[in-house]
Scaffold this active site. Sequence first.
Site, PDB file in Angstrom:
ATOM      1  N   VAL A  51       0.940  -1.010  -0.312  1.00  8.87           N
ATOM      2  CA  VAL A  51      -0.140   0.289  -0.003  1.00  8.87           C
ATOM      3  C   VAL A  51       0.933   1.646  -0.286  1.00  8.87           C
ATOM      4  CG1 VAL A  51      -1.962  -1.430   1.307  1.00  8.87           C
ATOM      5  CG2 VAL A  51      -0.186  -0.132   2.893  1.00  8.87           C
ATOM      6  N   ALA A  52       2.016   1.413  -0.079  1.00  8.89           N
ATOM      7  CA  ALA A  52       3.362   2.226   0.374  1.00  8.89           C
ATOM      8  C   ALA A  52       3.420   2.985  -1.249  1.00  8.89           C
ATOM      9  CB  ALA A  52       4.484   1.732   0.339  1.00  8.89           C
ATOM     10  N   ARG A  53       4.338   2.570  -2.596  1.00 13.63           N
ATOM     11  CA  ARG A  53       4.764   2.638  -3.644  1.00 13.63           C
ATOM     12  C   ARG A  53       4.599   1.621  -4.385  1.00 13.63           C
ATOM     13  NH1 ARG A  53       1.838   6.306  -2.426  1.00 13.63           N
ATOM     14  NH2 ARG A  53       2.862   8.680  -2.504  1.00 13.63           N
TER      15      ARG A  53
ATOM     16  N   ASP B  24      -1.843  -2.038  -4.035  1.00 17.59           N
ATOM     17  CA  ASP B  24      -2.678  -0.814  -4.422  1.00 17.59           C
ATOM     18  C   ASP B  24      -2.127   0.236  -5.439  1.00 17.59           C
ATOM     19  OD1 ASP B  24      -5.017   0.542  -3.342  1.00 17.59           O
ATOM     20  OD2 ASP B  24      -3.856   1.781  -2.681  1.00 17.59           O
TER      21      ASP B  24
ATOM     22  N   GLU C  75       0.996   3.757 -13.050  1.00 23.05           N
ATOM     23  CA  GLU C  75      -0.049   3.507 -12.993  1.00 23.05           C
ATOM     24  C   GLU C  75      -0.240   4.885 -13.848  1.00 23.05           C
ATOM     25  OE1 GLU C  75      -1.154   5.212  -8.265  1.00 23.05           O
ATOM     26  OE2 GLU C  75       0.509   3.118  -7.786  1.00 23.05           O
TER      27      GLU C  75
ATOM     28  N   HIS D 205      -4.945   2.201  -5.960  1.00 24.49           N
ATOM     29  CA  HIS D 205      -4.501   3.710  -5.549  1.00 24.49           C
ATOM     30  C   HIS D 205      -6.095   4.037  -4.553  1.00 24.49           C
ATOM     31  CE1 HIS D 205      -0.657   6.367  -5.109  1.00 24.49           C
ATOM     32  NE2 HIS D 205      -1.611   6.988  -4.044  1.00 24.49           N
ATOM     33  N   VAL D 206      -6.581   3.559  -3.852  1.00 25.42           N
ATOM     34  CA  VAL D 206      -7.869   3.816  -3.075  1.00 25.42           C
ATOM     35  C   VAL D 206      -7.883   3.189  -1.948  1.00 25.42           C
ATOM     36  CG1 VAL D 206      -8.970   3.331  -5.314  1.00 25.42           C
ATOM     37  CG2 VAL D 206      -8.931   1.289  -3.682  1.00 25.42           C
TER      38      VAL D 206
HETATM   39  N1  LIG Z   1      -1.666   3.732  -0.754  1.00 23.33           N
HETATM   40  C1  LIG Z   1      -2.191   5.354  -1.138  1.00 23.33           C
HETATM   41  O1  LIG Z   1      -3.377   5.096  -0.907  1.00 23.33           O
HETATM   42  C2  LIG Z   1      -1.265   5.874  -0.130  1.00 23.33           C
HETATM   43  C3  LIG Z   1      -1.611   6.771   1.220  1.00 23.33           C
HETATM   44  C4  LIG Z   1      -0.717   7.119   1.751  1.00 23.33           C
HETATM   45  C5  LIG Z   1       0.504   6.755   1.843  1.00 23.33           C
HETATM   46  N2  LIG Z   1       1.042   5.691   1.150  1.00 23.33           N
HETATM   47  C6  LIG Z   1       2.143   5.410   1.021  1.00 23.33           C
HETATM   48  O2  LIG Z   1       2.667   5.066   1.860  1.00 23.33           O
HETATM   49  C7  LIG Z   1       4.277   5.428   2.583  1.00 23.33           C
HETATM   50  C8  LIG Z   1       4.192   5.097   4.096  1.00 23.33           C
HETATM   51  O3  LIG Z   1       3.097   6.739   5.027  1.00 23.33           O
HETATM   52  P1  LIG Z   1       3.320   6.765   6.527  1.00 23.33           P
HETATM   53  O4  LIG Z   1       2.002   8.061   6.590  1.00 23.33           O
HETATM   54  O5  LIG Z   1       2.978   5.647   7.314  1.00 23.33           O
HETATM   55  O6  LIG Z   1       4.566   7.649   6.204  1.00 23.33           O
HETATM   56  P2  LIG Z   1       5.574   6.933   7.769  1.00 23.33           P
HETATM   57  O7  LIG Z   1       4.603   7.805   9.420  1.00 23.33           O
HETATM   58  O8  LIG Z   1       6.067   8.841   7.544  1.00 23.33           O
HETATM   59  O9  LIG Z   1       6.036   6.341   7.982  1.00 23.33           O
HETATM   60  C9  LIG Z   1       7.422   5.730   7.038  1.00 23.33           C
HETATM   61  C10 LIG Z   1       7.872   4.848   8.302  1.00 23.33           C
HETATM   62  O10 LIG Z   1       9.138   3.629   6.453  1.00 23.33           O
HETATM   63  C11 LIG Z   1      10.023   3.828   7.466  1.00 23.33           C
HETATM   64  N3  LIG Z   1      11.152   3.420   6.804  1.00 23.33           N
HETATM   65  C12 LIG Z   1      12.008   4.663   6.129  1.00 23.33           C
HETATM   66  N4  LIG Z   1      13.059   3.937   5.586  1.00 23.33           N
HETATM   67  C13 LIG Z   1      12.388   2.828   6.130  1.00 23.33           C
HETATM   68  C14 LIG Z   1      13.736   1.526   5.066  1.00 23.33           C
HETATM   69  N5  LIG Z   1      14.813   1.674   4.049  1.00 23.33           N
HETATM   70  N6  LIG Z   1      13.053   0.590   5.662  1.00 23.33           N
HETATM   71  C15 LIG Z   1      12.327   0.167   6.874  1.00 23.33           C
HETATM   72  N7  LIG Z   1      11.122   1.234   6.841  1.00 23.33           N
HETATM   73  C16 LIG Z   1      11.759   2.301   6.324  1.00 23.33           C
HETATM   74  C17 LIG Z   1      10.309   4.535   8.609  1.00 23.33           C
HETATM   75  O11 LIG Z   1      10.902   4.830   9.483  1.00 23.33           O
HETATM   76  P3  LIG Z   1      10.889   5.205  11.111  1.00 23.33           P
HETATM   77  O12 LIG Z   1       9.890   5.971  12.014  1.00 23.33           O
HETATM   78  O13 LIG Z   1      12.096   4.567  11.806  1.00 23.33           O
HETATM   79  O14 LIG Z   1      11.701   6.290  10.432  1.00 23.33           O
HETATM   80  C18 LIG Z   1       8.754   5.741   9.106  1.00 23.33           C
HETATM   81  O15 LIG Z   1       8.510   4.000  10.004  1.00 23.33           O
HETATM   82  C19 LIG Z   1       3.719   7.158   1.980  1.00 23.33           C
HETATM   83  O16 LIG Z   1       5.117   7.456   1.948  1.00 23.33           O
HETATM   84  C20 LIG Z   1       3.602   6.931   1.067  1.00 23.33           C
HETATM   85  O17 LIG Z   1       4.194   6.327  -0.328  1.00 23.33           O
HETATM   86  C21 LIG Z   1       0.410   5.684  -0.622  1.00 23.33           C
END
Ligand SMILES: NC(=O)c1ccc[n+]([C@@H]2O[C@H](COP(=O)([O-])OP(=O)(O)OC[C@H]3O[C@@H](n4cnc5c(N)ncnc54)[C@H](OP(=O)(O)O)[C@@H]3O)[C@@H](O)[C@H]2O)c1
Length: 327
Positions: free
Chosen positions: A238-240, A264, A269, A288-289
Amino acid sequence: MIVLVSIFSPVALWNAPDAHVARLRERFDGVRFVHARDRAATLAAAPDSDVMFTGELDAETFAAARRLRWLHSPAAGVGGMLFPEMVRSPVVMTNSRGIHADTMAEHVLAVWLALLRRLPLAVRRQAERRWSQDELSAPPGIRTIAGRRMGVVGLGAIGGAVARRAAALGVEVHAVRRRPDAPRPEGVRSVSPPAALLDLLRTSDVVVLAAPQTAETRSLIGRAQLAAMKPDAILINVARGRLVDEAALAEALAEGRLGGAALDVTAHEPLDPASPLWDLPGVLITPHVAGMRPDLWDAVTELFAENLRRFRAGEPLLNVVDKLAGY
Ligand SMILES: NC(=O)c1ccc[n+]([C@@H]2O[C@H](COP(=O)([O-])OP(=O)(O)OC[C@H]3O[C@@H](n4cnc5c(N)ncnc54)[C@H](OP(=O)(O)O)[C@@H]3O)[C@@H](O)[C@H]2O)c1
């Protein structure tokens, strides 16, 4: 002060609704909001803007935005805007991490259960008006989440929300994150650094990708990582899309070396109609929802408004992006 709102997309939902921009205008006296609905209007308005509310910015527009001091993204992922000029600049960037987290966690549970209980197959048979009891219970059969082990990659807002819900359902949750010593969300048994990814993959029944797209996470799940996973494990992204080597994933699924995948997000895309991922067994694709909810724009606008209030008052902003780390 001029705020440039530039949130437009061919995808209907990713356009800032006029009503929400009007709400901001009513709320902030002395701020002029320019609502750009295409790139040309964004480029034209950029030189006079002090603040940008946008999820997409190219180097040319950034170079034109000479007065820019702060940029807020309606999305959580900001990797696409972190080109070298932006990273080097003093412009502060904030994102909308957190507002999608609970919804995304519901999505993760939904697709995991759907794959374990073979709902995509049941839905296909329903469309054919066929009673598929024997087919659904034939190997690998209908499985349960009880007693399963989940590996969460990225334990931020989304990973933490997934972990809390999964733990409450009796799932044993382990995680890797970049800073393993940061406070741990409730219910997570162990947290390790990224170097321990292969161990997490070897021992997980389901792997949830919730890390940002950065230089370190590009193709994080490639051939070697997929080979380490259990043959009946499920991968949920669900990330990228670029966190996964899609060709290697398609191969692993086609050869039965992986139990299934819920995607997702994809590297490009919309996903190419010719992609083998569409037809592979055990693949559930959503467009992507995962973060969608009825009041999404209310939440996005509220977070931006709170940050704009702070910006004008000279208070610390919420969700400041570490531009060097990439999230
Ligand atoms: N599908 C969708 O609709 C959708 C919607 C929202 C977001 N997203 C994606 O989801 C991602 C995460 O969102 P979030 O809001 O959870 O972001 P976040 O709160 O910034 O969390 C990111 C997490 O990833 C960890 N991280 C960074 N580099 C890493 C690595 N090399 N290996 C393992 N973990 C690593 C970070 O570690 P630390 O906490 O230790 O720094 C943090 O825990 C976003 O960047 C975005 O791309 C997708």
